[in-house]
Write a protein that holds these residues in place. Sequence first.
Motif, PDB file in Angstrom:
ATOM      1  N   TYR A 138      30.322  36.607  46.244  1.00 21.82           N
ATOM      2  CA  TYR A 138      31.789  36.529  46.243  1.00 21.82           C
ATOM      3  C   TYR A 138      32.334  36.776  44.841  1.00 21.82           C
ATOM      4  O   TYR A 138      33.296  37.526  44.655  1.00 21.82           O
ATOM      5  CB  TYR A 138      32.229  35.153  46.751  1.00 21.82           C
ATOM      6  N   ARG A 139      31.687  36.186  43.834  1.00 24.29           N
ATOM      7  CA  ARG A 139      32.157  36.339  42.456  1.00 24.29           C
ATOM      8  C   ARG A 139      32.017  37.784  41.983  1.00 24.29           C
ATOM      9  O   ARG A 139      32.894  38.297  41.277  1.00 24.29           O
ATOM     10  CB  ARG A 139      31.381  35.388  41.533  1.00 24.29           C
ATOM     11  N   PHE A 140      30.934  38.451  42.369  1.00 22.61           N
ATOM     12  CA  PHE A 140      30.732  39.852  41.985  1.00 22.61           C
ATOM     13  C   PHE A 140      31.905  40.699  42.469  1.00 22.61           C
ATOM     14  O   PHE A 140      32.501  41.457  41.707  1.00 22.61           O
ATOM     15  CB  PHE A 140      29.418  40.364  42.578  1.00 22.61           C
ATOM     16  N   HIS A 141      32.246  40.558  43.750  1.00 19.78           N
ATOM     17  CA  HIS A 141      33.335  41.346  44.311  1.00 19.78           C
ATOM     18  C   HIS A 141      34.690  40.922  43.739  1.00 19.78           C
ATOM     19  O   HIS A 141      35.585  41.751  43.586  1.00 19.78           O
ATOM     20  CB  HIS A 141      33.327  41.228  45.835  1.00 19.78           C
ATOM     21  N   GLU A 142      34.816  39.640  43.436  1.00 17.99           N
ATOM     22  CA  GLU A 142      36.060  39.139  42.852  1.00 17.99           C
ATOM     23  C   GLU A 142      36.318  39.794  41.498  1.00 17.99           C
ATOM     24  O   GLU A 142      37.448  40.206  41.198  1.00 17.99           O
ATOM     25  CB  GLU A 142      35.984  37.626  42.706  1.00 17.99           C
ATOM     26  N   ILE A 143      35.294  39.908  40.659  1.00 22.50           N
ATOM     27  CA  ILE A 143      35.454  40.514  39.342  1.00 22.50           C
ATOM     28  C   ILE A 143      35.791  41.999  39.474  1.00 22.50           C
ATOM     29  O   ILE A 143      36.647  42.517  38.749  1.00 22.50           O
ATOM     30  CB  ILE A 143      34.187  40.336  38.494  1.00 22.50           C
ATOM     31  N   LEU A 144      35.138  42.682  40.394  1.00 27.70           N
ATOM     32  CA  LEU A 144      35.399  44.109  40.568  1.00 27.70           C
ATOM     33  C   LEU A 144      36.885  44.378  40.807  1.00 27.70           C
ATOM     34  O   LEU A 144      37.440  45.352  40.303  1.00 27.70           O
ATOM     35  CB  LEU A 144      34.600  44.670  41.742  1.00 27.70           C
ATOM     36  N   GLY A 145      37.522  43.503  41.577  1.00 29.78           N
ATOM     37  CA  GLY A 145      38.933  43.711  41.901  1.00 29.78           C
ATOM     38  C   GLY A 145      39.891  42.878  41.085  1.00 29.78           C
ATOM     39  O   GLY A 145      41.089  42.817  41.387  1.00 29.78           O
ATOM     40  N   SER A 146      39.402  42.278  40.013  1.00 30.60           N
ATOM     41  CA  SER A 146      40.202  41.281  39.287  1.00 30.60           C
ATOM     42  C   SER A 146      41.394  41.855  38.540  1.00 30.60           C
ATOM     43  O   SER A 146      42.314  41.121  38.185  1.00 30.60           O
ATOM     44  CB  SER A 146      39.308  40.509  38.308  1.00 30.60           C
ATOM     45  N   HIS A 147      41.389  43.159  38.280  1.00 36.87           N
ATOM     46  CA  HIS A 147      42.511  43.753  37.544  1.00 36.87           C
ATOM     47  C   HIS A 147      43.501  44.456  38.473  1.00 36.87           C
ATOM     48  O   HIS A 147      44.364  45.198  38.001  1.00 36.87           O
ATOM     49  CB  HIS A 147      41.986  44.716  36.476  1.00 36.87           C
ATOM     50  N   ASP A 148      43.366  44.202  39.760  1.00 34.33           N
ATOM     51  CA  ASP A 148      44.357  44.664  40.735  1.00 34.33           C
ATOM     52  C   ASP A 148      45.251  43.479  41.061  1.00 34.33           C
ATOM     53  O   ASP A 148      44.760  42.400  41.386  1.00 34.33           O
ATOM     54  CB  ASP A 148      43.667  45.164  42.007  1.00 34.33           C
ATOM     55  N   ASP A 149      46.557  43.656  40.968  1.00 36.37           N
ATOM     56  CA  ASP A 149      47.474  42.522  41.131  1.00 36.37           C
ATOM     57  C   ASP A 149      48.236  42.576  42.453  1.00 36.37           C
ATOM     58  O   ASP A 149      49.352  42.064  42.556  1.00 36.37           O
ATOM     59  CB  ASP A 149      48.460  42.441  39.964  1.00 36.37           C
ATOM     60  N   ASN A 150      47.617  43.157  43.479  1.00 34.76           N
ATOM     61  CA  ASN A 150      48.249  43.221  44.799  1.00 34.76           C
ATOM     62  C   ASN A 150      48.084  41.873  45.490  1.00 34.76           C
ATOM     63  O   ASN A 150      47.025  41.563  46.058  1.00 34.76           O
ATOM     64  CB  ASN A 150      47.615  44.340  45.634  1.00 34.76           C
ATOM     65  N   ALA A 151      49.119  41.053  45.449  1.00 31.23           N
ATOM     66  CA  ALA A 151      49.044  39.694  45.986  1.00 31.23           C
ATOM     67  C   ALA A 151      48.828  39.687  47.497  1.00 31.23           C
ATOM     68  O   ALA A 151      48.147  38.804  48.032  1.00 31.23           O
ATOM     69  CB  ALA A 151      50.313  38.919  45.639  1.00 31.23           C
ATOM     70  N   VAL A 152      49.395  40.656  48.183  1.00 28.56           N
ATOM     71  CA  VAL A 152      49.225  40.725  49.646  1.00 28.56           C
ATOM     72  C   VAL A 152      47.770  41.015  49.991  1.00 28.56           C
ATOM     73  O   VAL A 152      47.178  40.385  50.888  1.00 28.56           O
ATOM     74  CB  VAL A 152      50.154  41.797  50.250  1.00 28.56           C
ATOM     75  N   ALA A 153      47.174  41.964  49.271  1.00 29.72           N
ATOM     76  CA  ALA A 153      45.763  42.277  49.501  1.00 29.72           C
ATOM     77  C   ALA A 153      44.888  41.060  49.236  1.00 29.72           C
ATOM     78  O   ALA A 153      43.942  40.785  49.985  1.00 29.72           O
ATOM     79  CB  ALA A 153      45.329  43.444  48.619  1.00 29.72           C
ATOM     80  N   ASN A 154      45.208  40.324  48.179  1.00 26.44           N
ATOM     81  CA  ASN A 154      44.432  39.124  47.852  1.00 26.44           C
ATOM     82  C   ASN A 154      44.511  38.088  48.966  1.00 26.44           C
ATOM     83  O   ASN A 154      43.507  37.454  49.314  1.00 26.44           O
ATOM     84  CB  ASN A 154      44.935  38.511  46.543  1.00 26.44           C
ATOM     85  N   THR A 155      45.697  37.915  49.528  1.00 26.75           N
ATOM     86  CA  THR A 155      45.878  36.944  50.616  1.00 26.75           C
ATOM     87  C   THR A 155      45.032  37.319  51.829  1.00 26.75           C
ATOM     88  O   THR A 155      44.333  36.478  52.408  1.00 26.75           O
ATOM     89  CB  THR A 155      47.362  36.867  51.022  1.00 26.75           C
ATOM     90  N   PHE A 156      45.077  38.587  52.188  1.00 24.28           N
ATOM     91  CA  PHE A 156      44.306  39.031  53.344  1.00 24.28           C
ATOM     92  C   PHE A 156      42.802  38.983  53.078  1.00 24.28           C
ATOM     93  O   PHE A 156      42.016  38.655  53.975  1.00 24.28           O
ATOM     94  CB  PHE A 156      44.727  40.442  53.757  1.00 24.28           C
ATOM     95  N   MET A 157      42.401  39.279  51.853  1.00 28.14           N
ATOM     96  CA  MET A 157      40.978  39.211  51.513  1.00 28.14           C
ATOM     97  C   MET A 157      40.457  37.787  51.638  1.00 28.14           C
ATOM     98  O   MET A 157      39.366  37.547  52.172  1.00 28.14           O
ATOM     99  CB  MET A 157      40.756  39.738  50.102  1.00 28.14           C
TER     100      MET A 157
END
Length: 221
Positions: A138-157
């Motif tokens: 989970y942390r690996f994938h979290e870091i990969l996307g950490s500089h994307d600030d799409n809050a909606v995408a984060n909620t759905f993820m």
Amino acid sequence: MDYQAIAEQLGPRTGATQEWVCKVLRQGIVRGDIPGGTQLKQDEISAALNVSHIPVREALRQLEAHGLVTIYANRGAVVSTLTRSQLLDMMEVRATLSVTKLRNSAPHLTAEDYAELEDIVRKQKETTETFETERLNYRFHEILGSHDDNAVANTFMNLIHDNIDRYLRHDFYDYAEHRAVSVGEHEAILEACKAGDYDKACSILHDHIIAAKDYISKDIV
């Protein structure tokens, strides 16, 4: 159901009561301690956690919004169960969102990000404990996307992770050969990002997530 034991796993109680109760129940559901189909009785939860019915009721509503609980009229709350078709659909959405987040984030990954990603891959090769393996993934994938600030995408993820991982966990993380393949793909994604080949990284990531569909048990109907 030992709700108190689940609460103890989280450590000292913090924050508003409703949020704490929600965290306890979510922890139990996501980790599989409270299986799908379990009836969540407000009286039992209130007594075990030493709280009133109001925060329990609000926590159940919050969990319903995340798809983890279903509330039936005249029956109360039940831990949601998902069909295999629903899980496969969620994997498709996870792949699409993950690629979008990586494409936006990868050009902005820092030296510190790469150092942590490399450390995670090293630890993934060493650990065999299910929940630690899951946490590292989970942390690996979290870091990969950490500089994307799409809050909606984060909620759905987050919603997708909570719902899928409780079904995927033991058919994926418990098997050494499955873990080895996954870590190898993580290394390939990492190397593509470091080389600046973000299209390749996104392609590998998409296939990496879609391939995990094969680890969802065929016994789920």
